[in-house]
Design a protein around this motif. Structure first.
Motif, PDB file in Angstrom:
ATOM      1  N   GLU A 134      89.679  88.495  59.351  1.00 13.06           N
ATOM      2  CA  GLU A 134      89.553  88.214  57.917  1.00 13.06           C
ATOM      3  C   GLU A 134      89.768  86.734  57.638  1.00 13.06           C
ATOM      4  OE1 GLU A 134      91.008  92.034  55.389  1.00 13.06           O
ATOM      5  OE2 GLU A 134      92.513  91.154  56.699  1.00 13.06           O
ATOM      6  N   ASP A 135      90.764  86.181  58.291  1.00 11.36           N
ATOM      7  CA  ASP A 135      91.038  84.753  58.116  1.00 11.36           C
ATOM      8  C   ASP A 135      89.803  83.938  58.450  1.00 11.36           C
ATOM      9  OD1 ASP A 135      93.617  85.134  57.316  1.00 11.36           O
ATOM     10  OD2 ASP A 135      94.532  84.675  59.259  1.00 11.36           O
ATOM     11  N   GLN A 136      89.205  84.287  59.569  1.00  8.51           N
ATOM     12  CA  GLN A 136      88.041  83.544  60.045  1.00  8.51           C
ATOM     13  C   GLN A 136      86.891  83.625  59.049  1.00  8.51           C
ATOM     14  OE1 GLN A 136      88.796  81.572  62.583  1.00  8.51           O
ATOM     15  NE2 GLN A 136      86.928  80.639  61.785  1.00  8.51           N
ATOM     16  N   ILE A 137      86.680  84.813  58.529  1.00  5.19           N
ATOM     17  CA  ILE A 137      85.610  85.000  57.541  1.00  5.19           C
ATOM     18  C   ILE A 137      85.872  84.136  56.312  1.00  5.19           C
ATOM     19  CG2 ILE A 137      84.579  86.668  55.946  1.00  5.19           C
ATOM     20  CD1 ILE A 137      85.104  88.838  58.094  1.00  5.19           C
ATOM     21  N   LEU A 138      87.110  84.166  55.866  1.00  2.00           N
ATOM     22  CA  LEU A 138      87.460  83.401  54.664  1.00  2.00           C
ATOM     23  C   LEU A 138      87.300  81.904  54.910  1.00  2.00           C
ATOM     24  CD1 LEU A 138      88.484  83.473  51.758  1.00  2.00           C
ATOM     25  CD2 LEU A 138      90.808  83.474  52.633  1.00  2.00           C
ATOM     26  N   ILE A 139      87.800  81.454  56.048  1.00  9.87           N
ATOM     27  CA  ILE A 139      87.713  80.022  56.359  1.00  9.87           C
ATOM     28  C   ILE A 139      86.259  79.573  56.419  1.00  9.87           C
ATOM     29  CG2 ILE A 139      88.098  78.296  58.161  1.00  9.87           C
ATOM     30  CD1 ILE A 139      90.683  79.851  58.875  1.00  9.87           C
ATOM     31  N   SER A 140      85.472  80.320  57.145  1.00  6.89           N
ATOM     32  CA  SER A 140      84.091  79.847  57.317  1.00  6.89           C
ATOM     33  C   SER A 140      83.302  79.943  56.014  1.00  6.89           C
ATOM     34  CB  SER A 140      83.385  80.577  58.463  1.00  6.89           C
ATOM     35  OG  SER A 140      83.506  81.948  58.290  1.00  6.89           O
ATOM     36  N   TYR A 141      83.630  80.930  55.204  1.00  3.71           N
ATOM     37  CA  TYR A 141      82.933  81.020  53.915  1.00  3.71           C
ATOM     38  C   TYR A 141      83.289  79.823  53.037  1.00  3.71           C
ATOM     39  CZ  TYR A 141      81.130  82.602  49.473  1.00  3.71           C
ATOM     40  OH  TYR A 141      80.425  82.679  48.289  1.00  3.71           O
ATOM     41  N   ILE A 142      84.578  79.518  52.955  1.00  6.02           N
ATOM     42  CA  ILE A 142      85.001  78.413  52.085  1.00  6.02           C
ATOM     43  C   ILE A 142      84.487  77.077  52.613  1.00  6.02           C
ATOM     44  CG2 ILE A 142      87.032  77.143  51.262  1.00  6.02           C
ATOM     45  CD1 ILE A 142      88.440  79.827  50.911  1.00  6.02           C
ATOM     46  N   ARG A 143      84.441  76.933  53.913  1.00  4.94           N
ATOM     47  CA  ARG A 143      83.886  75.703  54.474  1.00  4.94           C
ATOM     48  C   ARG A 143      82.432  75.526  54.049  1.00  4.94           C
ATOM     49  NH1 ARG A 143      86.201  75.980  60.514  1.00  4.94           N
ATOM     50  NH2 ARG A 143      88.243  75.061  60.170  1.00  4.94           N
ATOM     51  N   LEU A 146      95.330  83.368  47.452  1.00  2.00           N
ATOM     52  CA  LEU A 146      96.689  83.232  47.954  1.00  2.00           C
ATOM     53  C   LEU A 146      96.691  82.926  49.455  1.00  2.00           C
ATOM     54  CD1 LEU A 146      99.078  83.554  46.085  1.00  2.00           C
ATOM     55  CD2 LEU A 146      99.549  85.732  47.165  1.00  2.00           C
ATOM     56  N   ARG A 147      95.866  83.669  50.159  1.00  3.52           N
ATOM     57  CA  ARG A 147      95.810  83.469  51.599  1.00  3.52           C
ATOM     58  C   ARG A 147      95.341  82.053  51.924  1.00  3.52           C
ATOM     59  NH1 ARG A 147      98.305  84.969  56.118  1.00  3.52           N
ATOM     60  NH2 ARG A 147      96.959  84.833  57.933  1.00  3.52           N
ATOM     61  N   TRP A 148      94.351  81.595  51.183  1.00  2.00           N
ATOM     62  CA  TRP A 148      93.813  80.261  51.430  1.00  2.00           C
ATOM     63  C   TRP A 148      94.843  79.186  51.065  1.00  2.00           C
ATOM     64  CZ3 TRP A 148      90.238  77.677  53.949  1.00  2.00           C
ATOM     65  CH2 TRP A 148      89.932  76.372  53.577  1.00  2.00           C
ATOM     66  N   THR A 149      95.391  79.282  49.863  1.00  4.25           N
ATOM     67  CA  THR A 149      96.276  78.208  49.414  1.00  4.25           C
ATOM     68  C   THR A 149      97.608  78.189  50.162  1.00  4.25           C
ATOM     69  OG1 THR A 149      97.052  79.603  47.608  1.00  4.25           O
ATOM     70  CG2 THR A 149      95.339  78.053  47.077  1.00  4.25           C
ATOM     71  N   ASN A 150      98.062  79.343  50.588  1.00  2.08           N
ATOM     72  CA  ASN A 150      99.378  79.379  51.227  1.00  2.08           C
ATOM     73  C   ASN A 150      99.342  79.353  52.747  1.00  2.08           C
ATOM     74  OD1 ASN A 150     100.785  79.442  48.828  1.00  2.08           O
ATOM     75  ND2 ASN A 150     100.888  81.666  48.754  1.00  2.08           N
TER      76      ASN A 150
END
Length: 227
Positions: free
Chosen positions: A20-29, A54-58
């Motif tokens: 999930e982290d990876q998906i979020l990171i790559s999407y935001i990038r 929250l996950r992104w900012t923290n």
DNA sequence: AATGTACGCAACCGCAACGAC
DNA sequence: CGTCGTTGCGGTTGCGTACAT
């Protein structure tokens, strides 16, 4: 009646997985995060927008400094907390790389106890405002007339601001300290508090310290936000 | 080794602020 | 001016782990 974001069916809660982290990171990038509400759907995450934010900012933001707090950071948190109270996000803007959540946790798990311990021995005075504002913890750290802001010594003549001023929380700007003079007028940072001002020869090292801590740091974070 | 307790931290919740309409 | 949707903040919770018994 608004439905809380996480009550939607099928949305996941609890700890994030590395996937999930990876998906979020790559999407935001790729696309940024203009709309947190829409983000999880677009990214293919079974999370609510709030959880993603929250996950992104923290945790996932690239500029986050992880690991133990240094002694300097610790001291800054204590000082900032004296002025700002539990305004963790405001404190966090003055501690590069640290999140409000992290500071809040650190406060509750370490510093609060530490200060309570010191308060028990109430004859201990620390250089809370580091160099020349000796503060008796048992007396001065207790908020007085505002939610969290302790009174600081005052000496004001009508043309200049005392280096020692009362920090308040002006309604017009949640992220900046404003300073109040004897007439109760608010001034936003930078006004005549700057050490560079002509009339401020009296401003000593301490003011420079505060200037650096609040105003410069505040401006930096403000600039960052504007970018 | 097993169990109980304390602690730290990530994540959640509810509310307020804010902007758009 | 009121309503609605979204975001950000601070307080709180609960899980995982370390430590004590």
């Amino acid at each position: 009646m608004r439905v809380p974001c996480c009550e939607h069916m099928g949305q996941k809660k609890g700890p994030w997985t590395p996937e999930e982290d990876q998906i979020l990171i790559s999407y935001i990038r790729k696309y940024g995060h203009d709309n947190w509400r829409a983000l999880p759907k677009q990214a293919g995450l079974l999370r609510c927008g709030k959880s993603c934010r929250l996950r992104w900012t923290n945790y996932l933001r690239p500029d986050i400094k992880r690991g133990n707090f240094s002694r300097e950071e610790e001291e800054n948190i204590i000082k900032l907390h004296q002025i700002l109270g539990n305004r963790w996000s405001a404190i966090a803007t003055r501690l590069p790389g640290r999140t409000d959540n992290e500071i809040k946790n650190f406060w509750h798990t370490h510093l609060k106890k530490k200060l309570q311990h010191i308060q028990l021995n109430n004859d201990i005075t620390i250089n809370a405002c580091t160099k020349s504002f000796p503060v008796n913890l048992s007396r001065d750290l207790i908020p007085q007339n505002s939610v969290h802001a302790p009174m600081l010594p005052q000496k004001v003549n009508e043309n200049s601001y005392s280096p020692v001023v009362k920090a308040t929380r002006p309604p017009e700007d949640d992220h900046m300290i404003s300073f109040q003079n004897a007439q109760g007028m608010h001034r936003k940072h930078g006004a005549s508090l700057s050490p560079r001002d002509d009339d401020n020869s009296h401003i000593n090292e301490d003011m420079e310290f505060w200037f650096n801590l609040f105003i410069k740091a505040g401006d930096q974070s403000q600039n960052k936000l504007e970018k």
